[in-house]
Scaffold this motif. Structure first.
Motif, PDB file in Angstrom:
ATOM      1  N   LYS A  17      41.153  27.949  45.556  1.00  0.00           N
ATOM      2  CA  LYS A  17      41.808  29.205  45.190  1.00  0.00           C
ATOM      3  C   LYS A  17      40.800  30.203  44.650  1.00  0.00           C
ATOM      4  CE  LYS A  17      44.591  28.960  41.604  1.00  0.00           C
ATOM      5  NZ  LYS A  17      45.804  28.693  40.792  1.00  0.00           N
ATOM      6  N   LEU A  18      41.007  31.475  44.959  1.00  0.00           N
ATOM      7  CA  LEU A  18      40.266  32.589  44.377  1.00  0.00           C
ATOM      8  C   LEU A  18      41.252  33.476  43.634  1.00  0.00           C
ATOM      9  CD1 LEU A  18      37.961  33.623  47.376  1.00  0.00           C
ATOM     10  CD2 LEU A  18      37.261  32.355  45.336  1.00  0.00           C
ATOM     11  N   SER A  19      40.902  33.875  42.395  1.00  0.00           N
ATOM     12  CA  SER A  19      41.806  34.691  41.590  1.00  0.00           C
ATOM     13  C   SER A  19      41.044  35.805  40.907  1.00  0.00           C
ATOM     14  CB  SER A  19      42.515  33.840  40.522  1.00  0.00           C
ATOM     15  OG  SER A  19      43.228  32.780  41.094  1.00  0.00           O
ATOM     16  N   ALA A  20      41.743  36.914  40.633  1.00  0.00           N
ATOM     17  CA  ALA A  20      41.165  38.029  39.882  1.00  0.00           C
ATOM     18  C   ALA A  20      42.292  38.762  39.170  1.00  0.00           C
ATOM     19  CB  ALA A  20      40.407  38.977  40.800  1.00  0.00           C
ATOM     20  N   GLY A  21      41.974  39.322  37.981  1.00  0.00           N
ATOM     21  CA  GLY A  21      43.009  40.035  37.258  1.00  0.00           C
ATOM     22  C   GLY A  21      42.511  40.642  35.972  1.00  0.00           C
ATOM     23  N   LEU A  22      43.460  41.083  35.147  1.00  0.00           N
ATOM     24  CA  LEU A  22      43.180  41.721  33.864  1.00  0.00           C
ATOM     25  C   LEU A  22      43.950  41.013  32.764  1.00  0.00           C
ATOM     26  CD1 LEU A  22      43.487  45.492  34.859  1.00  0.00           C
ATOM     27  CD2 LEU A  22      41.355  44.270  34.355  1.00  0.00           C
ATOM     28  N   SER A  23      43.415  41.079  31.536  1.00  0.00           N
ATOM     29  CA  SER A  23      44.112  40.544  30.369  1.00  0.00           C
ATOM     30  C   SER A  23      43.894  41.476  29.188  1.00  0.00           C
ATOM     31  CB  SER A  23      43.608  39.131  30.029  1.00  0.00           C
ATOM     32  OG  SER A  23      42.240  39.150  29.681  1.00  0.00           O
ATOM     33  N   LEU A  24      44.889  41.553  28.325  1.00  0.00           N
ATOM     34  CA  LEU A  24      44.755  42.354  27.108  1.00  0.00           C
ATOM     35  C   LEU A  24      45.342  41.599  25.929  1.00  0.00           C
ATOM     36  CD1 LEU A  24      47.684  43.844  26.209  1.00  0.00           C
ATOM     37  CD2 LEU A  24      47.216  45.113  28.287  1.00  0.00           C
ATOM     38  N   GLU A  25      44.809  41.924  24.740  1.00  0.00           N
ATOM     39  CA  GLU A  25      45.245  41.313  23.494  1.00  0.00           C
ATOM     40  C   GLU A  25      45.392  42.405  22.451  1.00  0.00           C
ATOM     41  OE1 GLU A  25      42.058  38.651  22.734  1.00  0.00           O
ATOM     42  OE2 GLU A  25      42.529  37.320  24.412  1.00  0.00           O
ATOM     43  N   MET A  26      46.457  42.317  21.627  1.00  0.00           N
ATOM     44  CA  MET A  26      46.706  43.307  20.582  1.00  0.00           C
ATOM     45  C   MET A  26      47.149  42.600  19.311  1.00  0.00           C
ATOM     46  SD  MET A  26      48.701  46.360  22.661  1.00  0.00           S
ATOM     47  CE  MET A  26      49.957  45.228  23.246  1.00  0.00           C
ATOM     48  N   GLY A  27      46.514  42.909  18.203  1.00  0.00           N
ATOM     49  CA  GLY A  27      46.850  42.300  16.926  1.00  0.00           C
ATOM     50  C   GLY A  27      45.605  42.095  16.087  1.00  0.00           C
ATOM     51  N   LYS A  28      45.617  41.063  15.253  1.00  0.00           N
ATOM     52  CA  LYS A  28      44.423  40.699  14.494  1.00  0.00           C
ATOM     53  C   LYS A  28      43.630  39.701  15.340  1.00  0.00           C
ATOM     54  CE  LYS A  28      42.584  38.928  10.162  1.00  0.00           C
ATOM     55  NZ  LYS A  28      41.479  38.230  10.863  1.00  0.00           N
ATOM     56  N   ILE A  29      42.471  40.136  15.816  1.00  0.00           N
ATOM     57  CA  ILE A  29      41.724  39.367  16.805  1.00  0.00           C
ATOM     58  C   ILE A  29      40.328  39.067  16.289  1.00  0.00           C
ATOM     59  CG2 ILE A  29      40.856  39.342  19.176  1.00  0.00           C
ATOM     60  CD1 ILE A  29      42.981  41.548  19.763  1.00  0.00           C
ATOM     61  N   ASN A  30      39.922  37.815  16.376  1.00  0.00           N
ATOM     62  CA  ASN A  30      38.526  37.451  16.163  1.00  0.00           C
ATOM     63  C   ASN A  30      37.790  37.668  17.471  1.00  0.00           C
ATOM     64  OD1 ASN A  30      39.032  36.576  13.508  1.00  0.00           O
ATOM     65  ND2 ASN A  30      39.638  34.553  14.247  1.00  0.00           N
ATOM     66  N   ASP A  31      36.729  38.402  17.430  1.00  0.00           N
ATOM     67  CA  ASP A  31      36.001  38.791  18.634  1.00  0.00           C
ATOM     68  C   ASP A  31      35.603  37.560  19.446  1.00  0.00           C
ATOM     69  OD1 ASP A  31      34.519  39.953  20.590  1.00  0.00           O
ATOM     70  OD2 ASP A  31      32.948  40.722  19.270  1.00  0.00           O
ATOM     71  N   PRO A  32      36.188  37.338  20.634  1.00  0.00           N
ATOM     72  CA  PRO A  32      35.841  36.160  21.424  1.00  0.00           C
ATOM     73  C   PRO A  32      34.446  36.234  22.031  1.00  0.00           C
ATOM     74  CG  PRO A  32      37.314  37.573  22.661  1.00  0.00           C
ATOM     75  CD  PRO A  32      37.234  38.150  21.273  1.00  0.00           C
ATOM     76  N   PHE A  33      33.841  37.411  21.980  1.00  0.00           N
ATOM     77  CA  PHE A  33      32.496  37.574  22.518  1.00  0.00           C
ATOM     78  C   PHE A  33      31.446  37.663  21.416  1.00  0.00           C
ATOM     79  CE2 PHE A  33      35.517  39.195  25.546  1.00  0.00           C
ATOM     80  CZ  PHE A  33      35.110  38.609  26.732  1.00  0.00           C
ATOM     81  N   GLY A  34      31.880  37.371  20.160  1.00  0.00           N
ATOM     82  CA  GLY A  34      30.973  37.371  19.033  1.00  0.00           C
ATOM     83  C   GLY A  34      30.374  36.004  18.789  1.00  0.00           C
ATOM     84  N   SER A  35      29.732  35.841  17.660  1.00  0.00           N
ATOM     85  CA  SER A  35      29.053  34.589  17.332  1.00  0.00           C
ATOM     86  C   SER A  35      30.041  33.542  16.848  1.00  0.00           C
ATOM     87  CB  SER A  35      28.008  34.840  16.240  1.00  0.00           C
ATOM     88  OG  SER A  35      27.456  33.619  15.797  1.00  0.00           O
TER      89      SER A  35
END
Length: 245
Positions: A132-150
């Motif tokens: 399978k090949l898949s592509a899409g978008l995702s969004l998050e809203m609220g109190k979020i810890n940066d998933p791309f941080g340390s």
């Protein structure tokens, strides 16, 4: 990559598929076959803070078929815990075969703040269970810890609570839960390749709560028709995760 942080994990999965009606012991032609799966997944997540990108790779090893033990599991669940009819068609399930899959997922952050994240996703899956090949978008809203941080930034990652939504399309090459395994062709009933819908759409909305190393996820999902004579699906799910390190 030298500038990337690495995270490793193992997941256990035990899941099954049934036709729309489970009260019949005969094959329901035109509906999906019974299929039970059991597997272990080893995964690695590489996070590049500078490019705001994550690459996750995983290897899945397991079995599809009676060896997954879904016939006794669902029978006992419906008898002792869930007020539902007994599943009578498991003798017609897809026969034992190997699950060996490899998956690569790339996630790129477009907008990132403490209360809003917008990401793009691309994924490829290849192996004996599905292609399978898949592509899409995702969004998050609220109190979020940066998933791309340390990962080491513990004081800022104590807890989080946010709403999320994912939407993506998939191009389907093969699906063993519908078409049977790659090696064992002695199945009572499967769907032909011509019956499979090669393009599907899936949407998911939900709520995520995380405190320290405990995660709780509630979600509602939609999946378009997977085969010509099938139906679109809505379902709810509850996910619980504990980090060991």
């Amino acid at each position: 990559l030298p500038q990337s942080q690495m995270k490793y994990g193992i997941a256990f999965d035990h899941y099954a598929f049934t036709p729309l009606h489970i009260v019949y012991d005969s094959i329901l032609y035109g509906d999906r076959p019974y299929a039970g799966c059991i597997s272990v997944t080893s995964f690695r997540i590489s996070t590049d803070q500078n490019k705001r990108k994550q690459i996750a790779t995983s290897i899945v090893l397991g079995l599809i078929g009676p060896a997954s033990l879904w016939k006794p599991v669902q029978t006992r669940l419906h008898k002792n815990l869930i007020p539902a009819p007994q599943p009578k068609g498991w003798d017609n399930q897809i026969r034992n075969d190997l699950i060996l899959n490899y998956k690569v997922n790339i996630e790129k952050n477009f907008i990132g703040t403490n209360c809003f994240q917008l990401n793009g996703n691309a994924e490829t899956i290849a192996g004996t269970l599905n292609d399978k090949l898949s592509a899409g978008l995702s969004l998050e809203m609220g109190k979020i810890n940066d998933p791309f941080g340390s990962y080491k930034n513990i004081p800022e990652r104590k807890w989080e609570l946010y709403l999320f939504a994912h939407s993506f399309g998939s191009l389907i090459g093969y699906d063993a839960t519908l078409q049977g395994g790659v090696f064992n062709k002695k199945n009572p009933y499967t769907l032909s390749g011509e019956a499979i819908n090669r393009i599907t759409l899936q949407h998911q909305i939900g709520l995520m709560f995380n405190i320290n190393k405990f995660y709780l996820e509630l979600s509602e999902s939609f999946l378009s028709k997977e085969f010509n004579t099938g139906l679109s699906h809505h379902w709810g799910s509850l996910g619980i995760v504990f980090e060991l390190k």
